[in-house]
Design an enzyme around this catalytic site. Sequence first.
Site, PDB file in Angstrom:
ATOM      1  N   THR A   1       6.938  -0.664  -0.692  1.00 15.72           N
ATOM      2  CA  THR A   1       6.781   0.714  -0.211  1.00 15.72           C
ATOM      3  C   THR A   1       8.174   1.284   0.040  1.00 15.72           C
ATOM      4  OG1 THR A   1       4.667   0.281   0.819  1.00 15.72           O
ATOM      5  CG2 THR A   1       5.941   2.047   1.780  1.00 15.72           C
TER       6      THR A   1
ATOM      7  N   ARG B   1      -9.429   2.285  -0.127  1.00 13.14           N
ATOM      8  CA  ARG B   1      -8.650   1.926   1.075  1.00 13.14           C
ATOM      9  C   ARG B   1      -7.485   2.928   1.246  1.00 13.14           C
ATOM     10  NH1 ARG B   1      -3.045   0.081   1.849  1.00 13.14           N
ATOM     11  NH2 ARG B   1      -3.000  -0.922   3.864  1.00 13.14           N
TER      12      ARG B   1
ATOM     13  N   SER C   1      -3.848   3.940   2.818  1.00 13.35           N
ATOM     14  CA  SER C   1      -2.590   3.388   3.320  1.00 13.35           C
ATOM     15  C   SER C   1      -2.129   4.137   4.574  1.00 13.35           C
ATOM     16  CB  SER C   1      -1.549   3.537   2.219  1.00 13.35           C
ATOM     17  OG  SER C   1      -0.262   3.430   2.742  1.00 13.35           O
TER      18      SER C   1
ATOM     19  N   THR D   1       6.914   0.440   6.866  1.00 12.21           N
ATOM     20  CA  THR D   1       6.541  -0.332   5.684  1.00 12.21           C
ATOM     21  C   THR D   1       5.949  -1.663   6.130  1.00 12.21           C
ATOM     22  OG1 THR D   1       7.389  -1.443   3.717  1.00 12.21           O
ATOM     23  CG2 THR D   1       8.941  -1.199   5.528  1.00 12.21           C
ATOM     24  N   GLY D   2       5.094  -2.218   5.291  1.00  7.30           N
ATOM     25  CA  GLY D   2       4.436  -3.473   5.664  1.00  7.30           C
ATOM     26  C   GLY D   2       2.925  -3.304   5.596  1.00  7.30           C
ATOM     27  N   ILE D   3       2.208  -4.096   6.359  1.00 13.35           N
ATOM     28  CA  ILE D   3       0.745  -4.051   6.311  1.00 13.35           C
ATOM     29  C   ILE D   3       0.245  -2.771   6.987  1.00 13.35           C
ATOM     30  CG2 ILE D   3      -1.387  -5.226   6.957  1.00 13.35           C
ATOM     31  CD1 ILE D   3       0.178  -6.930   5.079  1.00 13.35           C
ATOM     32  N   GLY D   4      -0.348  -1.890   6.189  1.00 15.08           N
ATOM     33  CA  GLY D   4      -0.751  -0.583   6.689  1.00 15.08           C
ATOM     34  C   GLY D   4      -1.709  -0.649   7.864  1.00 15.08           C
TER      35      GLY D   4
HETATM   36  N1  GLY Z   1       2.374   0.164   4.049  1.00 16.53           N
HETATM   37  C1  GLY Z   1       1.722   0.364   2.830  1.00 16.53           C
HETATM   38  C2  GLY Z   1       0.316   0.006   2.838  1.00 16.53           C
HETATM   39  O1  GLY Z   1      -0.123  -0.861   3.590  1.00 16.53           O
HETATM   40  O2  GLY Z   1      -0.420   0.565   2.090  1.00 16.53           O
END
Ligand code: GLY
Length: 311
Positions: A174, A202, A204, A223-226
């Site tokens: 990202t 899904r 983001s 950035t990382g796990i949305g």
């Molecule tokens: N940070 C990007 C996503 O999880 O989609």
Amino acid sequence: MQPKLIIHGGAGSSLRGKGGEEAVRTALFDAIDKVYALLKAGSSAKEAVVLGCRLMEDNPRFNAGTGSVLQSDGQIRMSASLMDGLIQRFSGVINVSRVKNPIELAQFLQEGSDRVLSDNGAAELLRELGKPIYDPLTDIRLQEWMAERNNNFSHEMAGVIAEPELASEPGRGTIGVVALDSEGRLAVGTSTGGKGFERIGRVSDSATPAGNYANAHAAVSCTGIGEDIIDECLAARIVVRVTDGLPLGEAMGRSFQEAGSRQRDFGAIALSHDGTISWGKTSEVLLAAYHTGDAKGDTLSLDTGVVTGFC
Ligand code: GLY
């Protein structure tokens, strides 16, 4: 005042010893040089952010625009947003396909009364603007999806950063850009292909105020796990802390300590109105680089664990 700039190309597992670090650093510094030159020439923070996002979207090593990851059904759906801190205005597109630069749609929507569009609406806007149909798919991303399909989608997400076998074409993640211009205006933009292999539809964090937020006091791109970023409402959380009087470095430190205690997996970059540049991560690595006006630096070699910093 002296313009300031920080950009990121994703967060995830460490690049150390895997061959991709130097190539990612070069790509980040290349973008920093071009965008900082624009800021130095007097451009607004918002113009600089759009240029930075476009450059990163056009670089196939990053997971945004060209080189975006594929969702579980093998389709690319991208999200991007732009926030002008001066007027505190957010705009963005969610799950858009077949466009070269999603950030340009977010830029167009800054001027409208309907400022966040999802898939069908964004496709309609593309037609209205006469943007050419563009396929952001790259061979690497297709191969990655095919390998996962053969493996029954055992990974929760696609590679977001450089892998060892990609040393000649490394680095995917990202992207985000935060700028402070010579008139003291802040802006931020974030663009992504998502996690990869996700459920159709899904959404983001990147086109939400959890992942991308700015006002006159501070601006943050995540950035990382949305899902983790949304659960912490990370970007807005940091901006509100600065607005309430906390120095940016402390706002980052406190927010990342809290996130670390909840085992979140992400990173963020930020700027405040006083020119402080800051970064933070709970993930192994944060691919970020910055320009203070006097010097350039990056965060590629930070220690593992929760780390925040500022200059
Ligand atoms: N940070 C990007 C996503 O999880 O989609």
